[in-house]
Motif scaffolding. Structure first.
Motif, PDB file in Angstrom:
ATOM      1  N   LEU A 147       3.973  15.855 -11.518  1.00  0.00           N
ATOM      2  CA  LEU A 147       2.956  15.713 -10.476  1.00  0.00           C
ATOM      3  C   LEU A 147       3.626  15.767  -9.113  1.00  0.00           C
ATOM      4  N   PRO A 148       3.159  16.652  -8.225  1.00  0.00           N
ATOM      5  CA  PRO A 148       3.735  16.691  -6.877  1.00  0.00           C
ATOM      6  C   PRO A 148       3.569  15.315  -6.207  1.00  0.00           C
ATOM      7  N   TYR A 149       4.622  14.883  -5.564  1.00  0.00           N
ATOM      8  CA  TYR A 149       4.581  13.570  -4.908  1.00  0.00           C
ATOM      9  C   TYR A 149       3.406  13.461  -3.926  1.00  0.00           C
ATOM     10  N   ILE A 150       3.125  14.554  -3.243  1.00  0.00           N
ATOM     11  CA  ILE A 150       2.089  14.493  -2.207  1.00  0.00           C
ATOM     12  C   ILE A 150       0.723  14.118  -2.809  1.00  0.00           C
ATOM     13  N   TYR A 151       0.468  14.616  -4.045  1.00  0.00           N
ATOM     14  CA  TYR A 151      -0.809  14.264  -4.686  1.00  0.00           C
ATOM     15  C   TYR A 151      -0.838  12.776  -5.045  1.00  0.00           C
ATOM     16  N   VAL A 152       0.313  12.287  -5.518  1.00  0.00           N
ATOM     17  CA  VAL A 152       0.380  10.866  -5.901  1.00  0.00           C
ATOM     18  C   VAL A 152       0.265   9.990  -4.647  1.00  0.00           C
ATOM     19  N   PHE A 153       1.032  10.354  -3.622  1.00  0.00           N
ATOM     20  CA  PHE A 153       0.983   9.571  -2.380  1.00  0.00           C
ATOM     21  C   PHE A 153      -0.403   9.658  -1.721  1.00  0.00           C
ATOM     22  N   GLY A 154      -0.970  10.864  -1.784  1.00  0.00           N
ATOM     23  CA  GLY A 154      -2.319  11.056  -1.220  1.00  0.00           C
ATOM     24  C   GLY A 154      -3.330  10.179  -1.942  1.00  0.00           C
ATOM     25  N   PHE A 155      -3.158  10.097  -3.271  1.00  0.00           N
ATOM     26  CA  PHE A 155      -4.055   9.261  -4.071  1.00  0.00           C
ATOM     27  C   PHE A 155      -3.912   7.790  -3.662  1.00  0.00           C
ATOM     28  N   ILE A 156      -2.659   7.355  -3.530  1.00  0.00           N
ATOM     29  CA  ILE A 156      -2.416   5.946  -3.146  1.00  0.00           C
ATOM     30  C   ILE A 156      -3.004   5.670  -1.757  1.00  0.00           C
ATOM     31  N   LEU A 157      -2.794   6.627  -0.858  1.00  0.00           N
ATOM     32  CA  LEU A 157      -3.331   6.474   0.513  1.00  0.00           C
ATOM     33  C   LEU A 157      -4.864   6.388   0.482  1.00  0.00           C
ATOM     34  N   ALA A 158      -5.487   7.295  -0.291  1.00  0.00           N
ATOM     35  CA  ALA A 158      -6.954   7.313  -0.355  1.00  0.00           C
ATOM     36  C   ALA A 158      -7.485   6.021  -0.951  1.00  0.00           C
ATOM     37  N   VAL A 159      -6.861   5.576  -2.041  1.00  0.00           N
ATOM     38  CA  VAL A 159      -7.309   4.323  -2.675  1.00  0.00           C
ATOM     39  C   VAL A 159      -7.149   3.155  -1.692  1.00  0.00           C
ATOM     40  N   GLY A 160      -6.014   3.148  -0.990  1.00  0.00           N
ATOM     41  CA  GLY A 160      -5.765   2.077  -0.008  1.00  0.00           C
ATOM     42  C   GLY A 160      -6.805   2.082   1.108  1.00  0.00           C
ATOM     43  N   LEU A 161      -7.076   3.270   1.638  1.00  0.00           N
ATOM     44  CA  LEU A 161      -8.036   3.347   2.747  1.00  0.00           C
ATOM     45  C   LEU A 161      -9.464   3.070   2.283  1.00  0.00           C
ATOM     46  N   LEU A 162      -9.812   3.563   1.083  1.00  0.00           N
ATOM     47  CA  LEU A 162     -11.162   3.279   0.572  1.00  0.00           C
ATOM     48  C   LEU A 162     -11.311   1.781   0.293  1.00  0.00           C
ATOM     49  N   GLY A 163     -10.206   1.176  -0.202  1.00  0.00           N
ATOM     50  CA  GLY A 163     -10.225  -0.276  -0.420  1.00  0.00           C
ATOM     51  C   GLY A 163     -10.426  -1.008   0.902  1.00  0.00           C
ATOM     52  N   SER A 164      -9.751  -0.532   1.939  1.00  0.00           N
ATOM     53  CA  SER A 164      -9.897  -1.149   3.273  1.00  0.00           C
ATOM     54  C   SER A 164     -11.333  -0.992   3.774  1.00  0.00           C
ATOM     55  N   LEU A 165     -11.888   0.194   3.501  1.00  0.00           N
ATOM     56  CA  LEU A 165     -13.266   0.458   3.926  1.00  0.00           C
ATOM     57  C   LEU A 165     -14.227  -0.505   3.228  1.00  0.00           C
ATOM     58  N   TYR A 166     -13.997  -0.709   1.941  1.00  0.00           N
ATOM     59  CA  TYR A 166     -14.828  -1.652   1.192  1.00  0.00           C
ATOM     60  C   TYR A 166     -14.657  -3.072   1.723  1.00  0.00           C
ATOM     61  N   PHE A 167     -13.413  -3.411   2.060  1.00  0.00           N
ATOM     62  CA  PHE A 167     -13.154  -4.750   2.615  1.00  0.00           C
ATOM     63  C   PHE A 167     -13.937  -4.927   3.916  1.00  0.00           C
ATOM     64  N   ILE A 168     -13.854  -3.917   4.763  1.00  0.00           N
ATOM     65  CA  ILE A 168     -14.574  -3.995   6.052  1.00  0.00           C
ATOM     66  C   ILE A 168     -16.083  -4.131   5.803  1.00  0.00           C
ATOM     67  N   LEU A 169     -16.591  -3.344   4.862  1.00  0.00           N
ATOM     68  CA  LEU A 169     -18.038  -3.340   4.620  1.00  0.00           C
ATOM     69  C   LEU A 169     -18.552  -4.640   4.029  1.00  0.00           C
ATOM     70  N   TYR A 170     -17.767  -5.213   3.098  1.00  0.00           N
ATOM     71  CA  TYR A 170     -18.296  -6.346   2.338  1.00  0.00           C
ATOM     72  C   TYR A 170     -17.646  -7.692   2.649  1.00  0.00           C
ATOM     73  N   ARG A 171     -16.617  -7.696   3.475  1.00  0.00           N
ATOM     74  CA  ARG A 171     -15.939  -8.969   3.718  1.00  0.00           C
ATOM     75  C   ARG A 171     -15.806  -9.311   5.197  1.00  0.00           C
ATOM     76  N   THR A 172     -16.389  -8.519   6.066  1.00  0.00           N
ATOM     77  CA  THR A 172     -16.263  -8.827   7.491  1.00  0.00           C
ATOM     78  C   THR A 172     -17.641  -8.926   8.145  1.00  0.00           C
ATOM     79  N   GLU A 173     -17.660  -9.582   9.287  1.00  0.00           N
ATOM     80  CA  GLU A 173     -18.907  -9.735  10.041  1.00  0.00           C
ATOM     81  C   GLU A 173     -19.423  -8.366  10.476  1.00  0.00           C
ATOM     82  N   PHE A 174     -18.469  -7.498  10.881  1.00  0.00           N
ATOM     83  CA  PHE A 174     -18.890  -6.151  11.286  1.00  0.00           C
ATOM     84  C   PHE A 174     -19.527  -5.416  10.104  1.00  0.00           C
ATOM     85  N   GLY A 175     -18.921  -5.575   8.925  1.00  0.00           N
ATOM     86  CA  GLY A 175     -19.461  -4.918   7.732  1.00  0.00           C
ATOM     87  C   GLY A 175     -20.887  -5.354   7.455  1.00  0.00           C
TER      88      GLY A 175
END
Lengths: 292, 249
Positions: A138-166
């Motif tokens: 597996l090309p590293y970029i796909y693996v790193f991209g996946f980790i980045l996407a999961v991390g950012l989507l997780g952050s997005l979920y955190f913002i949406l469901y765990r913050t006052e702004f969310g």
């Protein structure tokens, strides 16, 4: 079997990055009920920004996101305040398509003027090297991209469901008038949401640019795919966009492996038509359509 | 009819949504500590009036004063901070959020978490449905339960004027009774109530004062009983027009 598994893994890895880009698009629609046709060119802009930082300043692609994400956020807020906020409530969706299409055309022209029509691709050691996992390279970029996407989507979920702004964002998404009546500044929420929706294109653009050769015209195919994903997932549904991204990219990868890459793109859109015939609101879109 | 201590005063208010004025010089006062009911046929301008009071639209001319202070033209948030809350006509809960989230959002403008918690505890005692359904999605509640949660949410800011827009809409008689009972309890708790009601009889019966709105103008003013017993009130709801009668306005 190994080909099938390989196609599924490819689809999941690529789908996660599309999920990130589509989440931004659907988030914007969910709160403002506007369709950002410029999302495709903004992804391409994200790729160009990463290119400039990498080639001219020697900044690593992932490290460069510390700069490009805030820049794209500010651009998103600017588009919302400067253009989208001024749209009237009547025919808002169709007007938003026209306005963001104009933004896309302008950005495309500017990028073409600066970088020319030639194709570029982002490079780094992890773009060209692969990791051996469970018998697959597996090309590293796909693996790193996946980790980045999961991390950012997780952050997005955190913002949406765990913050006052969310909370204020979800409230604005579900009932704007009621949100205003309890003191939420819906315009401010809309501006920040547009900013976030555009900011994710910096990350999506970087991974896109590292995995695909791109030029200023690459946005047409991108926005078609992103809109397909968002419609399939259900307009306004972030979970739907994530599910639809992975599903569509896995299907595309399987068709590409067993049939032909040419048919893979067609199947992508055929799946959309078939799903919409059976479920007009999209796979996960009950609530989103009701909200409209 | 003279109101000696108005909490809310409207004076010559003209307002609309851009396609002309719906309200055409509306003037009346809301009695402090009372329940004032506005009735009128569809299109009379009742909801527009509430939108103007709560800052959702700006009056073109005229003034709206709350506790003697001009609030016309302020943002909804600014009006809210003065102590005026509106429970709108259509379902105003956030259906995909839990009942508790909805109620807590009523105190969105309060940053002190302890104050929010204390108020929530108090409100959960007043409204058992808020506690028993705390973790349920608001959209899964019945129409009557949703109304009560809306009432509960509006009390999170401890308002001095509560505006209720058509609280009886879509409710069965039993639930309607509970809703009106709750409204009286809020009033007994020291809050002034401005009620807009299609069910004129029920609304005026429950109110200390009544206002009849027709074609964007105030046509009748009086105590709830006076307005309810006015000989031409029925004509109004049968599609006729009220002629201003002596002694009432």
């Amino acid at each position: 079997m190994s080909n099938f598994l390989r196609a599924v893994i490819d689809g999941v890895l690529t789908g996660s990055v599309y999920a990130l880009m589509a989440a931004g698009l659907t988030l914007i629609f969910g709160v403002m009920e506007v369709i950002n046709i410029a999302q495709g060119i903004l992804v391409v802009l994200g790729a160009y920004l990463s290119y400039v930082l990498s080639v001219h300043l020697g900044i690593d692609l992932f490290a460069g996101l510390i700069i490009t994400i805030p820049v794209m956020f500010v651009l998103g807020v600017g588009i919302q305040w400067g253009l989208m906020r001024r749209l009237g409530e009547r025919e808002k969706v169709s007007m938003s398509i026209l306005v963001t299409y104009a933004v896309a055309i302008i950005l495309e022209g500017v990028l073409d003027l600066i970088f020319g029509p030639g194709y570029l691709q982002l490079t780094a050691w992890y773009v060209n090297q692969s990791i051996h996992v469970f018998g697959f390279y597996l090309p590293y970029i796909y693996v790193f991209g996946f980790i980045l996407a999961v991390g950012l989507l997780g952050s997005l979920y955190f913002i949406l469901y765990r913050t006052e702004f969310g909370r204020s964002l979800r409230a604005s998404q579900q009932n704007k008038t009621a949100a205003r009546l309890i003191g939420i500044d819906v315009n401010r929420v809309a501006a920040i949401t547009f900013g976030i929706g555009v900011a994710v294109t910096a990350a999506g653009g970087m991974v896109f640019g590292a995995t695909t050769a791109f030029n200023s015209n690459s946005s047409a195919d991108l926005i078609s795919r992103l809109l397909t994903i968002v419609i399939l997932g259900g307009m306004g549904s972030i979970g739907g966009a994530m599910g639809a991204s992975v599903l569509m990219l896995v299907i595309e990868a399987i068709v590409s492996t067993y049939w032909s890459p040419t048919w893979a793109t067609l199947v992508f859109y055929m799946v959309l038509v078939l799903v919409l015939v059976v479920r007009p609101a999209g796979l996960f879109g009950q609530k989103a359509v009701r909200a409209q | 009819m003279t109101i000696t201590d108005p909490i809310l005063s409207l004076d010559g208010v003209c307002a609309g949504y851009g396609g002309g004025d719906v309200l055409q010089g509306v003037s009346f006062e809301v009695n402090r500590g009372g329940i004032t009911c506005i009735v009128g046929p569809n299109g009379a301008g009742k909801s527009t009036l509430l939108a103007a009071v709560t800052g959702l639209i700006k009056p073109r001319v005229g003034s709206i004063k709350f506790n003697g202070e001009t609030i016309s033209g302020l943002s909804p948030r600014a009006v809210l901070s003065k102590g005026v809350v509106l429970v709108p006509q259509n379902h105003s809960l956030f259906p995909d959020m839990t009942v508790r989230e909805n109620v807590e959002l009523g105190a969105y403008t309060i940053k002190d978490r302890q104050v929010v918690k204390d108020r929530r505890d108090k409100i959960e005692e007043m409204f058992p449905v808020v506690r028993s359904k705390a973790k349920d999605k608001a959209g899964s509640l019945s129409g009557g339960q949703q109304r009560l949660v809306e009432f509960a949410r509006c009390l999170m800011l401890d308002p001095s004027l509560v505006i209720l827009d058509e609280p009886s809409m879509g409710l069965d008689p039993k639930t309607l009774h509970v809703v009106f009972q709750t409204m009286r309890a809020m009033n007994a708790d020291g809050r002034s109530i401005l009620l807009v009601e299609q069910n004129a009889k029920a609304g005026l019966k429950a109110s200390s004062h009544g206002v009849v709105l027709e074609n964007g103008r105030v046509r009748l003013l009086g105590t709830g009983r006076e307005v309810l017993e006015h000989p031409e009130i029925a004509t109004l709801y049968l599609g006729g027009s009220v002629e201003a009668a002596g002694g009432v306005r």
